[in-house]
Write a protein that holds these residues in place. Structure first.
Motif, PDB file in Angstrom:
ATOM      1  N   UNK A 169      -7.434  -3.376  -0.527  1.00 43.70           N
ATOM      2  CA  UNK A 169      -6.335  -2.513  -0.086  1.00 43.70           C
ATOM      3  C   UNK A 169      -6.216  -1.321  -1.029  1.00 43.70           C
ATOM      4  N   UNK A 170      -6.283  -1.568  -2.320  1.00 43.18           N
ATOM      5  CA  UNK A 170      -6.173  -0.484  -3.304  1.00 43.18           C
ATOM      6  C   UNK A 170      -7.270   0.554  -3.110  1.00 43.18           C
ATOM      7  N   UNK A 171      -8.485   0.102  -2.804  1.00 42.73           N
ATOM      8  CA  UNK A 171      -9.594   1.042  -2.662  1.00 42.73           C
ATOM      9  C   UNK A 171      -9.454   1.939  -1.438  1.00 42.73           C
ATOM     10  N   UNK A 172      -8.569   1.603  -0.509  1.00 43.88           N
ATOM     11  CA  UNK A 172      -8.373   2.464   0.656  1.00 43.88           C
ATOM     12  C   UNK A 172      -7.528   3.691   0.338  1.00 43.88           C
ATOM     13  N   UNK A 173      -6.756   3.663  -0.752  1.00 47.24           N
ATOM     14  CA  UNK A 173      -5.861   4.777  -1.046  1.00 47.24           C
ATOM     15  C   UNK A 173      -6.672   5.995  -1.461  1.00 47.24           C
ATOM     16  N   UNK A 174      -6.357   7.179  -0.929  1.00 48.57           N
ATOM     17  CA  UNK A 174      -7.207   8.349  -1.133  1.00 48.57           C
ATOM     18  C   UNK A 174      -7.027   9.027  -2.479  1.00 48.57           C
ATOM     19  N   UNK A 175      -5.992   8.687  -3.212  1.00 51.99           N
ATOM     20  CA  UNK A 175      -5.760   9.340  -4.495  1.00 51.99           C
ATOM     21  C   UNK A 175      -5.885   8.328  -5.632  1.00 51.99           C
ATOM     22  N   UNK A 176      -6.039   8.843  -6.831  1.00 50.47           N
ATOM     23  CA  UNK A 176      -6.138   7.977  -7.997  1.00 50.47           C
ATOM     24  C   UNK A 176      -4.837   7.205  -8.174  1.00 50.47           C
ATOM     25  N   UNK A 177      -4.958   5.956  -8.556  1.00 48.67           N
ATOM     26  CA  UNK A 177      -3.777   5.145  -8.838  1.00 48.67           C
ATOM     27  C   UNK A 177      -4.089   4.193  -9.975  1.00 48.67           C
TER      28      UNK A 177
ATOM     29  N   UNK B 107       0.827  -1.210   0.000  1.00 47.24           N
ATOM     30  CA  UNK B 107       0.000   0.000   0.000  1.00 47.24           C
ATOM     31  C   UNK B 107       0.861   1.260   0.000  1.00 47.24           C
ATOM     32  N   UNK B 108       1.935   1.269   0.795  1.00 47.89           N
ATOM     33  CA  UNK B 108       2.783   2.464   0.846  1.00 47.89           C
ATOM     34  C   UNK B 108       3.520   2.694  -0.473  1.00 47.89           C
ATOM     35  N   UNK B 109       3.938   1.613  -1.110  1.00 49.72           N
ATOM     36  CA  UNK B 109       4.601   1.759  -2.412  1.00 49.72           C
ATOM     37  C   UNK B 109       3.634   2.319  -3.452  1.00 49.72           C
TER      38      UNK B 109
END
Length: 283
Positions: free
Chosen positions: A213-221, A152-154
């Motif tokens: 896990x990906x859906x928790x990130x607040x910005x587009x990825x 997630x951090x990467x």
């Protein structure tokens, strides 16, 4: 209750220590790094099995979140007199899930875990100390794990999230649920002499776990799907430490919580991660 905690700065310790203090326990916790004590909580610096402070308290309970083999080795040499403590330790479900791994290093790890569990049982029997071992599945929740949090951090930094295909079931367990199981085991004589698996309250396939896990990130990825054929082909060329995880993407890595729930009354939560869970906690 007086409690000695090895691995107090670990992800499980992060949740257990406040819960012990809330119960009025007097806690001594060990960490490899110096930390500031507070009312009810005394920090000591040291590590198992041989680099410990000269004087340790005589506790009514000992909890260990570190490697079980070194803890068992220390326990075998300890002198508790006529009042042996209650002992709770964590091992890992890798003791079973990696037993038949194609990777020799992983089979050796599984054997090492089982040997450590047996050594702990033997040491406790010599002291007459009741013991319980918890075997968690994949742990998350405090940003200190070496599995989901680094991914997630990467992705947070690079804005690219790899999504490996995987049909195998996963059962991530929140570190706080393990802390709750430790507290319940301290209060439950019936859990003595037991090795209890503990997984999360939900089983989902590996692909869905990574997607959550990906859906928790607040910005587009950018999602980067990694199809099964590519992962299988890549096993031959991947670094040794990645070959085992890649090979297990279609294997079920789960735990039966039946005994945990029956004996301890603990029902772990479903896998509903949030963004802050992927960053190391402070303190």
């Amino acid at each position: 209750m007086t409690v000695l905690v090895f691995g107090g700065s670990s992800q499980i310790g992060h949740f257990l220590l406040p819960r012990l203090l809330a119960r009025g326990a007097a806690v001594t916790a060990l960490s490899r790094h110096a930390r500031t004590s507070q009312p009810g909580l005394r920090w000591l610096q040291g590590s198992l099995p041989d680099a410990l402070p000269r004087e340790l308290p005589h506790p009514s309970a000992i909890v260990s979140f570190g490697p079980i083999g070194p803890f068992a080795a220390w326990l075998a040499r300890a002198d508790f007199g006529s009042e042996p403590p209650r002992v709770i330790a964590t091992s890992s479900m890798s003791a079973e899930t990696k037993r038949d791994s194609a990777m020799p290093a992983e089979r050796a790890l599984a054997q090492q875990l089982r040997d450590g569990e047996q050594a702990l049982a033997t040491a406790c029997a010599r002291h007459g100390a009741p013991w319980t071992v918890l075997r968690p599945t994949l742990i998350y929740g405090a940003g200190l794990d070496k599995s989901l949090s680094p991914i997630a951090r990467r992705a947070w930094r690079t804005r690219v999230f790899p999504l490996p295909a995987g049909r195998g079931l996963r059962q991530p367990v929140h570190a706080d649920d393990i802390a709750l199981a430790v507290l319940a085991a301290l209060d439950c004589p019936a859990s003595a002499g037991r090795i209890l698996p503990i997984g999360g309250g939900e089983r989902l396939n590996a692909g869905e776990m990574f997607a959550r896990v990906r859906r928790t990130l607040p910005h587009a990825n950018l999602p980067l799907p990694l199809p099964a054929w590519l992962l299988h082909a890549g096993q031959r060329f991947a670094p040794a430490k990645l070959r085992g995880p890649l090979a297990r993407l279609d294997a079920d890595l789960i735990a039966d919580n039946g005994e945990l729930e029956r004996l301890l009354g603990v029902t772990p939560r479903a896998f509903r991660p949030e963004a802050e869970m992927w960053f190391p906690v402070k303190g």
